[in-house]
Design an enzyme around this catalytic site. Structure first.
Site, short mmCIF file in Angstrom:
data_model
loop_
_atom_site.label_atom_id
_atom_site.label_comp_id
_atom_site.label_asym_id
_atom_site.label_seq_id
_atom_site.Cartn_x
_atom_site.Cartn_y
_atom_site.Cartn_z
CE LYS A 36 -35.75 -27.10 -8.70
NZ LYS A 36 -34.68 -26.88 -9.69
CE1 TYR A 258 -67.10 -39.78 -17.22
CE2 TYR A 258 -65.19 -39.80 -15.76
CZ TYR A 258 -66.46 -39.36 -16.08
OH TYR A 258 -67.10 -38.48 -15.23
C1 LIG Z 1 -33.68 -27.83 -9.36
C2 LIG Z 1 -32.23 -27.53 -9.32
C3 LIG Z 1 -31.34 -28.33 -8.58
C4 LIG Z 1 -31.76 -29.62 -7.90
O1 LIG Z 1 -31.87 -30.62 -8.89
P1 LIG Z 1 -32.24 -32.14 -8.50
O2 LIG Z 1 -32.13 -32.88 -9.77
O3 LIG Z 1 -33.65 -32.09 -8.00
O4 LIG Z 1 -31.30 -32.56 -7.46
C5 LIG Z 1 -30.01 -27.92 -8.50
N1 LIG Z 1 -29.59 -26.81 -9.13
C6 LIG Z 1 -30.40 -26.04 -9.87
C7 LIG Z 1 -29.85 -24.84 -10.56
C8 LIG Z 1 -31.74 -26.37 -10.00
O5 LIG Z 1 -32.54 -25.60 -10.74
#
Ligand SMILES: *Cc1c(COP(=O)(O)O)cnc(C)c1O
Length: 362
Positions: A36, A258
């Protein structure tokens, strides 16, 4: 001088190694590789293509992310972690062979009433303590019984849950309770089960179950705030690099950047790096945040701006304009930078902008 702007150099070999490491830790589980948010900033199409032979499935958060993978020719099942939002999306999910997560009864009602062009695989998401999305354990039997009557749903359905605190070594009891809750709610009632994010894979072997869902660990980053990936056999997959575009002599007592937030206590040389929040490097990185130049660490000084950041090179040295600067990656874990910035390495790698160039090495 041969300076360049920011480059996110991605090692697909490291990502493959990290997936293999997840499999070594969970030898009896299949893998839903989580890609994702553009594979946490690493490039979802490249990562999914590199893992095609090793991952059993892919997981994404959004419908559009799943569509993008399919359109690029990814053939594995793709799990939509937050499911569909309306009948039209549901129909498209069935058509494109996405697995859908059902986390509320509204989705179940849509499944009951929407005609689909192909049977669909459902993962019932159970709330075991995150209290964000998911069916409460008391309502699982009701949901399963309704799902069992839907002809276009492949039977029996699968079940999943997501840990809220598996990354906290002092809170093991909370995750133990979530595991017990999930097992009680699903035992003997479902097909495949999946509980573990990366923290679960690393710290809760008894929850590995049928499928694991590693995300951050694929990218070589540990979910545990006090550790770094190499502590658990992972290799960082992203080197964020840029280069020195100027070096100036700087007198004691002069401010830099800055708002003059840093004033030099000595005569020194200030290096200017072609990196800034316009690339996604955090503006909140305070003076003292390390960078690596020619294998040596130097502290950032002054404010990070949109296009530039400044570094104290010290009074003497052989750094030159054009030298490459590592912001995080091999030799300078993103986890360490995250601690300076008061965030997590997940956010650092995920929030790069479109300005850096992405380069892939096998
Ligand atoms: C993002 C996600 C994962 C992966 O989590 P990590 O901590 O990056 O390993 C697994 N299951 C769900 C439902 C997620 O949303």
């Amino acid at each position: 001088m041969d300076a360049h702007g920011a480059i996110a150099r991605i090692s697909l070999a490291a990502i493959k190694h990290n997936l293999a490491q997840a499999k070594r830790l969970a030898p009896y589980a299949k893998v839903i590789a989580i890609v994702k948010a553009n594979a946490y900033g690493h490039g979802d199409l490249k990562v999914a293509a590199a893992l095609e032979d090793e991952a059993d499935m892919f997981g994404v958060a959004r419908f559009e992310e799943a569509q993008k993978l399919r359109a690029a020719g990814i053939r594995q099942p793709i799990l939509l972690l937050s499911g569909f939002l309306n009948a039209k999306q549901l129909q498209a999910c069935a058509h494109q062979q996405f697995h859908v997560c059902i986390h509320q009864f509204e989705q179940l009602a849509l499944l009951e009433t929407t005609p689909l062009s192909a049977p669909i695989t459902v993962w019932l998401k159970i709330d075991t303590g995150m209290h964000r999305i998911g069916i409460s354990p008391e309502q699982v039997d009701l949901a399963l019984s309704r799902l069992s009557k839907i002809k276009q749903v492949i039977q029996p359905v699968n079940a999943m849950s997501h840990f809220a605190r598996a990354d906290e070594p002092k809170q093991r009891a909370i995750t133990e309770a979530a595991i017990t809750c999930f097992n009680q709610a699903t035992h003997g009632k479902v097909n495949d089960r999946a509980l573990c994010n990366s923290a679960g894979v690393l710290a809760f072997p008894k929850a590995h179950s049928d499928f694991i869902r590693p995300g951050i660990m694929l990218y070589g980053i540990t979910p545990f705030s006090e550790q770094q990936g190499s502590d658990v056999g992972l290799r960082p997959a992203m080197d964020l690099v840029s280069s020195l575009i100027a070096i100036r002599q700087h007198s004691r007592g002069e401010p830099v950047g800055y708002a003059g937030t840093w004033v030099s206590p000595r005569d020194t040389r200030i290096g200017v790096i072609a990196i800034g929040y316009g690339d996604g490097y955090p503006r909140m990185a305070p003076s003292g945040t390390p960078v690596l130049i020619n294998g040596r660490r130097y502290p950032l000084v002054g404010r990070v701006a949109m296009d530039m950041a400044t570094v104290d090179l010290g009074p003497e040295g052989d750094e030159q304009v054009g030298d490459e600067v590592l912001l995080w990656g091999q030799g300078l874990p993103a986890e360490e930078i995250a601690r300076h910035v008061n965030t997590i390495a997940y956010e650092l790698v995920t929030r790069l902008t479109s300005r850096p160039r992405w380069e892939y090495i096998e």
